[in-house]
Design a protein around this motif. Structure first.
Motif, short mmCIF file in Angstrom:
data_model
loop_
_atom_site.label_atom_id
_atom_site.label_comp_id
_atom_site.label_asym_id
_atom_site.label_seq_id
_atom_site.Cartn_x
_atom_site.Cartn_y
_atom_site.Cartn_z
N PHE A 104 8.48 -14.24 9.01
CA PHE A 104 9.13 -14.48 7.72
C PHE A 104 8.73 -13.48 6.64
N LEU A 105 8.45 -12.25 7.04
CA LEU A 105 8.28 -11.19 6.06
C LEU A 105 9.64 -10.81 5.49
N THR A 106 9.65 -10.31 4.26
CA THR A 106 10.88 -9.75 3.73
C THR A 106 11.11 -8.39 4.39
N LYS A 107 12.31 -7.89 4.25
CA LYS A 107 12.60 -6.57 4.83
C LYS A 107 11.67 -5.50 4.27
N ILE A 108 11.49 -5.53 2.97
CA ILE A 108 10.63 -4.52 2.33
C ILE A 108 9.19 -4.66 2.80
N GLN A 109 8.70 -5.88 2.90
CA GLN A 109 7.33 -6.09 3.38
C GLN A 109 7.15 -5.55 4.80
N LEU A 110 8.13 -5.82 5.65
CA LEU A 110 8.05 -5.35 7.03
C LEU A 110 8.06 -3.83 7.10
N ILE A 111 8.91 -3.22 6.31
CA ILE A 111 8.99 -1.76 6.28
C ILE A 111 7.68 -1.17 5.79
N GLU A 112 7.13 -1.72 4.71
CA GLU A 112 5.90 -1.18 4.14
C GLU A 112 4.70 -1.37 5.07
#
Length: 215
Positions: A104-112
Motif C-alpha cells: 500500500f505504498l503510493t506510486k511516488i513512495q514506491l518510485i523513491e
C-alpha cells in the motif's frame, strides 16, 4: 609461433606465482582474474588523465568505474536469472518485492524507495499494472494519489520467482567469503545512505554545489 606462445604463458604463470595475488591453492580462475587485473592496470584510463595533465583521484575514479561496471553486469545477470519471468527481468522485480515487503505504498513512495526518476518509475509501475501484478486504488487521505498492492497474480509470481532471485543474488555476490560479503554490505549501505540523502534533498542542486556541501 606456438612455442613462443607457451613460453610467454609459462612466463606469465611464473609472474603470477611471484605476485601478491598468488595463494597455495590458486586455480585457473585466480590466474584469469590476475591477468585481467594486470591488463587493466597496464591500460588504465587514469593514465590518459595524467598524460593530459588533468588532476585525478585514482581511488574515487576507480570506485565510480567499478560501480558502473557492476551495475551493467548486474543487469545482465538479472535478465539471465529471471529469464522465466520476462515481466520482471528489468527493474520490475524490485518494485514487486518492495510492495510485498511494504504494501500500500503510493506510486511516488514506491518510485523513491527504488531510487528512480519519476518518469522511469511510472513506466515500470505501468508495465506491472498491465501485466496484472499490481492493483491500485485512490488514497483515502489524498485523492490525487494512488496506493498500490499486489494482486493474487502478483503474489503468485512473487512466490514462483523467489528461488530464481535467490540464485541470481548468489551469482551477483560472486566468490566473496562470508566476511567479505558482510563487509561489502556494510560499505554499500553506508554509500547508499549518502546517496539516498542526495536523491531526496538535493535533486535540483548542481554537482559543483554538492561537492562544496559534502566535500
Amino acid at each position: 609461433m606456438q612455442t613462443d606462445f607457451f613460453i610467454n604463458l609459462l612466463q606469465k604463470v611464473k609472474e603470477f606465482e611471484n605476485s601478491d595475488s598468488y595463494k597455495p591453492n590458486a586455480d585457473l580462475e585466480d590466474f584469469r582474474v590476475w591477468m585481467n587485473d594486470k591488463k587493466y592496470a597496464d591500460e588504465s584510463p587514469t593514465k590518459l588523465f595524467k598524460n593530459e595533465n588533468h588532476q585525478v583521484s585514482f581511488t574515487e575514479n576507480e570506485i565510480c568505474k567499478q560501480v558502473l561496471l557492476l551495475g551493467r553486469y548486474s543487469k545482465l545477470v538479472i535478465r539471465k536469472g529471471l529469464g522465466d519471468f520476462p515481466d520482471l527481468a528489468n527493474e520490475e522485480f524490485t518494485y514487486l518485492y518492495r510492495l510485498k515487503d511494504e504494501p500500500f505504498l503510493t506510486k511516488i513512495q514506491l518510485i523513491e524507495k527504488n531510487g528512480h526518476e519519476k518518469q522511469t518509475g511510472t513506466q515500470i509501475i505501468k508495465r506491472l499494472l498491465e501485466a496484472g501484478f499490481l492493483h491500485e486504488k485512490n488514497d483515502e487521505d489524498d485523492k490525487r494519489s494512488k496506493r498500490l498492492s499486489l494482486t493474487p497474480k502478483g503474489e503468485k509470481v512473487f512466490h514462483e520467482s523467489v528461488e530464481k532471485v535467490n540464485k541470481t543474488s548468489k551469482v551477483l555476490s560472486g566468490k566473496l567469503s562470508d566476511f567479505e560479503k558482510a563487509e561489502l554490505l556494510r560499505i554499500l549501505k553506508k554509500l547508499n545512505e549518502f546517496h539516498a540523502h542526495i536523491y531526496a534533498d538535493y535533486k535540483n542542486v548542481s554537482i559543483e554545489n554538492i561537492v562544496e556541501i559534502f566535500g
